[in-house]
Design an enzyme around this catalytic site. Structure first.
Site, PDB file in Angstrom:
ATOM      1  N   ASP A  63      26.909 -76.357  55.465  1.00  0.00           N
ATOM      2  CA  ASP A  63      26.517 -75.351  54.584  1.00  0.00           C
ATOM      3  C   ASP A  63      27.744 -74.245  54.624  1.00  0.00           C
ATOM      4  O   ASP A  63      28.226 -73.684  55.671  1.00  0.00           O
ATOM      5  CB  ASP A  63      25.189 -74.591  55.240  1.00  0.00           C
ATOM      6  CG  ASP A  63      24.951 -73.526  54.429  1.00  0.00           C
ATOM      7  OD1 ASP A  63      24.407 -73.620  53.307  1.00  0.00           O
ATOM      8  OD2 ASP A  63      25.024 -72.377  54.943  1.00  0.00           O
ATOM      9  N   THR A  96      27.437 -71.539  47.561  1.00  0.00           N
ATOM     10  CA  THR A  96      28.755 -70.705  48.235  1.00  0.00           C
ATOM     11  C   THR A  96      29.939 -71.409  48.291  1.00  0.00           C
ATOM     12  O   THR A  96      30.837 -71.022  48.201  1.00  0.00           O
ATOM     13  CB  THR A  96      27.893 -70.295  49.735  1.00  0.00           C
ATOM     14  OG1 THR A  96      27.586 -71.555  50.335  1.00  0.00           O
ATOM     15  CG2 THR A  96      27.086 -69.405  49.694  1.00  0.00           C
ATOM     16  N   THR A  97      29.781 -72.710  48.774  1.00  0.00           N
ATOM     17  CA  THR A  97      30.971 -73.608  48.902  1.00  0.00           C
ATOM     18  C   THR A  97      31.633 -73.984  47.513  1.00  0.00           C
ATOM     19  O   THR A  97      32.758 -73.688  47.424  1.00  0.00           O
ATOM     20  CB  THR A  97      30.571 -75.079  49.439  1.00  0.00           C
ATOM     21  OG1 THR A  97      30.056 -74.737  50.443  1.00  0.00           O
ATOM     22  CG2 THR A  97      31.883 -75.922  49.515  1.00  0.00           C
ATOM     23  N   ASP A 388      18.120 -72.813  51.733  1.00  0.00           N
ATOM     24  CA  ASP A 388      18.503 -72.804  50.484  1.00  0.00           C
ATOM     25  C   ASP A 388      17.889 -73.492  49.466  1.00  0.00           C
ATOM     26  O   ASP A 388      17.525 -72.719  48.502  1.00  0.00           O
ATOM     27  CB  ASP A 388      19.618 -73.998  50.563  1.00  0.00           C
ATOM     28  CG  ASP A 388      20.930 -73.420  51.241  1.00  0.00           C
ATOM     29  OD1 ASP A 388      21.033 -72.154  51.765  1.00  0.00           O
ATOM     30  OD2 ASP A 388      21.947 -74.303  51.655  1.00  0.00           O
TER      31      ASP A 388
END
Length: 547
Positions: A63, A96-97, A388
């Protein structure tokens, strides 16, 4: 600066200044370093990172938000990318990544343009135009989804879980998350603070369950009390049920042993009067946020009334939201109207430890998900996956829009931006084209992490998009397929916020042409009267990461 033979320092000479191309290269290098940290975790076949803190505690995760939160980054530009991840985590819960990788790609492409003579301001303007156009394209690509389209909500949740450690149980987890969000959804909003995540270590992951009600880390004070209470009438007491101490020191003078007995009887009578108020109100379950005297607890439980004490304030609020009860501060005011209701009160206890489940709370505004797993690491990974999934379902329920995943939306936007660039003209079109190339870094990285040939994958996706704008990468076969048909979808909010955050951060970095940083050594030979002005400076821009 010399004036009349005397040297005047405009800037504190104890500060080191970096200017022009040097500071730009330094900042871009720092941003690329952060992007490279999480790049290998992107996609369904992304790798995990092992984080070990100074105490030896281990976290294994892919994550992006967790990784960037747990490592210590000192470079100011690198910190800006961490803020990108944090903003996406809070606003959309996923992506986010992708956002960090996209931002790093934007800056890498900008570096090439600047080296070829394009001014940073021109690049910033081109990126701004590209971002605005990209949002328009995404909104045109979006498919309408609502809270009634349960199947699409489950697909969205499963997409966010894919690639995480709990993927094996993605169907179960997705359905639990959808049930929970739909239960607390009200007036177009879904406030996730009304979903309680409770850990239960030592069980199987497939035993993870959704509870239409509240789960507390509390059990009845009496070990022998019944494990089940059907249709409990619940009293929520926000007051101490014990003899209160006086504010000031007091002395009691007695002349006979009978005086002590009478005094103790009066105390007991006051305690039992509290219990009698609860009994008369019709309650058969009591949750007290303060202390409860053992005599009161025994008195209540001897009459078949569940009793527990020192319930957390947050849990008291969840109990009120779930059962419809109203916490009372004056026990004498407790009536049947203030009582909450549930279908079943159930205890799962081991001696003095365990949990209390309040199930089947009709119209509950607070619900629970009990996370189960064999070890703490398994449960922690499950918690991150569920967090998530809950957030992306919340996005779809609130916005009602999804786009194709698997790199499909990024590729569609990139191809449209290339056509748009030629209509803009000037050097800005070079920046818009660079923006499109940066977007393609997302499917390229997904392919690379899956062990596929990145160049062939991008070429196949481009060719497929001529006939189908929802074509994305199937990492199992390496083919370009319709992601909507495959059930691989992402919330529109995730993609839009990712593009906005990435472009804005890249623009801020590209506008910096000077950096001042403090030096550790002091300059004793510089006299204070020679300093015309000073600048406090910034932390040393070395990218130092640790946990």
């Amino acid at each position: 600066m010399d004036k009349g033979g005397q040297q005047i320092y405009i800037i504190d000479p104890r500060k080191e200044q970096t200017k022009g191309r040097d500071v730009l290269s330094m900042n871009i290098a720092a941003a690329k370093a952060v992007a490279n940290i999480v790049k290998s975790t992107l996609g369904p076949r992304g790798m995990d990172k092992m984080l070990v803190n100074p105490l030896g505690d281990i976290t294994i995760t892919n994550d992006g938000a967790t990784i960037l939160h747990d490592i210590s980054i000192e470079h100011p530009t690198a910190k800006m990318l961490v803020e990108v991840a944090k903003s996406l985590e809070s606003s959309a819960g996923d992506g986010t990544t992708s956002a960090v990788v996209f931002t790093g790609a934007l800056l890498e492409k900008a570096e090439g343009l600047i080296e070829n003579g394009v001014h940073p301001s021109v690049v910033v303007k081109g990126y701004r135009l590209a971002a605005e156009k990209a949002v328009e394209i995404l909104e045109d690509l979006a498919v309408t989804a609502g809270e009634g389209d349960r199947d699409l909500l489950v697909k969205t949740a499963r997409t966010s879980i894919t690639g995480k450690a709990s993927e094996k149980y993605s169907r179960l987890i997705s359905e639990l998350c959808v049930d929970a969000v739909l239960a607390i959804h009200e007036d177009g909003k879904a406030d996730l603070k009304h979903i309680i995540l409770t850990k239960d270590i030592g069980r199987r992951v497939e035993d993870t369950e959704y509870v239409e009600g509240v789960v507390l880390d509390k059990v009845a004070l009496d070990k022998n009390f019944s494990l089940k209470v059907v249709n409990p009438n619940i009293a929520l007491i926000d007051a101490p049920m014990e003899t209160e101490k006086t504010a000031n020191k007091a002395k009691l003078q007695i002349s006979a042993v009978s005086d002590i007995e009478n005094f103790l009887k009066q105390e007991d009578a006051a305690l039992f009067e509290m219990a009698d108020h609860i009994i008369r109100a019709g309650a058969n379950a009591v949750f007290c946020s303060k202390g409860m005297d053992d005599k009161v607890a025994a008195y209540l439980q001897s009459r078949g009334i569940y009793a527990t004490r020192r319930v957390k304030n947050d849990d008291m609020q969840h109990l009120a939201d779930a059962t419809g009860g109203r916490p009372v501060r004056n026990i004498k005011e407790l009536t049947e109207k203030e009582l909450g209701h549930a279908g079943l009160l159930e205890q799962d206890r081991d001696d003095d430890q365990g949990k209390t489940y309040l199930r089947d709370c009709k119209g509950a505004k607070s619900v629970s998900i009990v996370l189960r797993g064999g070890t703490e690491h398994v449960v922690d990974n499950l918690e991150r996956a569920i967090d998530d999934a809950l957030r992306v379902v919340k996005c779809v329920v609130e916005d009602g829009k999804v786009v194709a995943g698997g790199g499909a939306s990024e590729m569609a936007v990139a191809l449209s931006l290339r056509s748009y660039a030629s209509s803009v003209g000037g050097r800005e079109q070079m920046a818009i084209t660079a923006f499109a190339e940066a977007l393609e870094e997302i499917p390229r990285t997904i392919a690379r992490n899956a062990g596929l040939d990145a160049i062939d994958t991008i070429l196949n996706l481009r060719a497929k998009h001529v006939e189908n704008k929802n074509a994305g990468l199937n990492i199992l076969t390496g083919a370009a397929e319709d992601m909507l048909e495959k059930g691989v979808v992402d919330p529109l909010r995730v993609k839009v916020n990712s593009i906005k955050a990435g472009s804005e951060t890249a623009a801020m970095v590209l506008r910096v042409d000077s950096m001042l940083r403090a030096q550790s050594s002091s300059m004793q030979d510089v006299k204070p009267e020679h300093m015309a002005s000073t600048y406090d400076g910034m932390s040393a821009p070395g990218l130092n990461m640790r946990r």
